[in-house]
Design an enzyme around this catalytic site. Structure first.
Site, mmCIF file in Angstrom:
data_model
loop_
_atom_site.group_PDB
_atom_site.id
_atom_site.type_symbol
_atom_site.label_atom_id
_atom_site.label_comp_id
_atom_site.label_asym_id
_atom_site.label_seq_id
_atom_site.Cartn_x
_atom_site.Cartn_y
_atom_site.Cartn_z
ATOM 1 N N THR A 74 29.077 30.131 24.868
ATOM 2 C CA THR A 74 29.472 29.307 26.020
ATOM 3 C C THR A 74 28.705 27.994 26.128
ATOM 4 O OG1 THR A 74 27.880 30.368 27.519
ATOM 5 C CG2 THR A 74 30.090 31.371 27.361
ATOM 6 N N GLU A 121 22.755 35.092 23.608
ATOM 7 C CA GLU A 121 24.178 35.259 23.929
ATOM 8 C C GLU A 121 24.965 35.752 22.717
ATOM 9 O OE1 GLU A 121 28.021 32.596 25.217
ATOM 10 O OE2 GLU A 121 26.041 31.888 25.871
#
Length: 323
Positions: free
Chosen positions: A179, A140
């Site tokens: 996240t 990510e």
């Protein structure tokens, strides 16, 4: 006439199993898996997937059995076959390269990760340097850094990094986060950044996703009551590792396992109450497998501990809805 046999006494000790809720699959993982399954229905096998679609070996193996082929890089995907990008997101260069080659590609990036990508683009366009809170090497993080020009972002992993960062004179700053981070750790890092740089621009809304926050909150509740906690998830799953840390910070023994086969009964020991949770990439079948394995050694009483109810769902890419 044979004597009636006496009933065999059950010598298993009792064990209360506290099962966290929410646990397991989140909406982004559900969507990513469904994209691969629908692509297989639409195009037939093989469908290529760049990197693990989600960080869970059980899920990856199940999709591989259906005809998905997992590769590390795009150049391993042959022309004429579709390719799916993982839920963690990819640098802009990847879909651009796929387009140049004329490949059919499907982007399974979690919409909440895509939201962070768009924020990165906007902050850089506004002339701000981004301090990105995350873990080096995580897909990510790599994907988010790949949305903007090199040098536009600096990775901040710890409070020490936040203390040490020195901006260029007159440089405007913003921060964003991965996240799947620890809510508590991230809050401490953000507090350091905001103390040092009062004008730093925060993200619009929380970057740490709802599923990560919810699972950590539920893990805290079961860890506060349990003698030990098992977290079901993969060793390369950021959100699963954070669940172990959440339990340990409350002084509760915690261990990450991928499947029931990894249960260490010596580690569990002679306890009365065991907590179980699962990372956002771990399917419920693995949770049930762990409970069934425990029942071989203990008289198990299950108690679901629900802290909130999730009803989030994300749309599939155009063209896959009706497959």
């Amino acid at each position: 006439m044979a004597a009636a046999s006496s009933p065999v006494s059950d010598t298993r000790p009792p064990l209360t199993v506290l099962i966290a809720a929410p646990r397991g699959f989140c909406a982004g993982v559900d969507r990513a898996i469904m994209i691969v399954e629908r692509a297989l229905e639409k195009y037939g096998a093989p469908v290529y997937v760049r990197h693990e679609i989600v960080h869970n070996r059980f899920v990856v193996d199940a999709l591989r059995a259906k005809g998905a082929v997992f590769v590390d890089e795009l150049d391993e995907c042959p022309d004429g076959r579709p390719v799916v990008f993982s839920a963690h997101g990819v640098p802009k260069l990847i879909p651009a390269t796929a387009q140049e080659r004329g490949l059919d590609y499907l982007d399974a990036t979690c919409p909440l990760v895509s939201k962070v990508h768009r924020q990165a683009e906007r902050q850089v366009a506004a002339g701000r340097h981004i301090l990105f809170i995350g873990h080096k090497g995580h897909p990510e993080v790599i994907g988010t850094f790949g949305q903007v020009a090199e040098g536009s972002m600096t990775l901040i992993e710890t409070e020490a990094d936040a203390e040490a960062f020195t901006p260029q004179p007159g440089q405007a700053l913003a921060f964003l986060t991965q996240t799947t981070l620890s809510v508590d750790d991230t809050a401490a890092i953000v507090a350091t950044l905001e103390r040092r740089f009062p004008d730093i621009i925060a993200p619009k809304g929380e970057d740490i996703c709802y599923a990560t926050s919810n699972r950590q909150s539920a893990a805290k509740v079961i860890a506060a009551r349990a003698d030990a906690v098992l977290v079901i998830g993969a060793p390369n799953s950021s959100n699963s590792l954070r669940l172990v840390e959440v339990a340990e910070r409350l002084g509760t023994r915690a261990r990450l396992i991928q499947t029931a086969a990894e249960i260490d009964f010596d580690w569990i020991g002679d306890i009365k109450m065991l907590g179980i949770t699962a990372g956002a990439s771990a399917p419920e079948i693995l949770v049930r497998g762990v409970v069934e394995k425990l029942a071989e050694r203990f008289i198990v009483t299950e108690e679901e501990v629900r802290t909130t109810t999730e009803d989030m769902a994300f749309k599939l890419p155009r063209g896959l809805e009706a497959v």
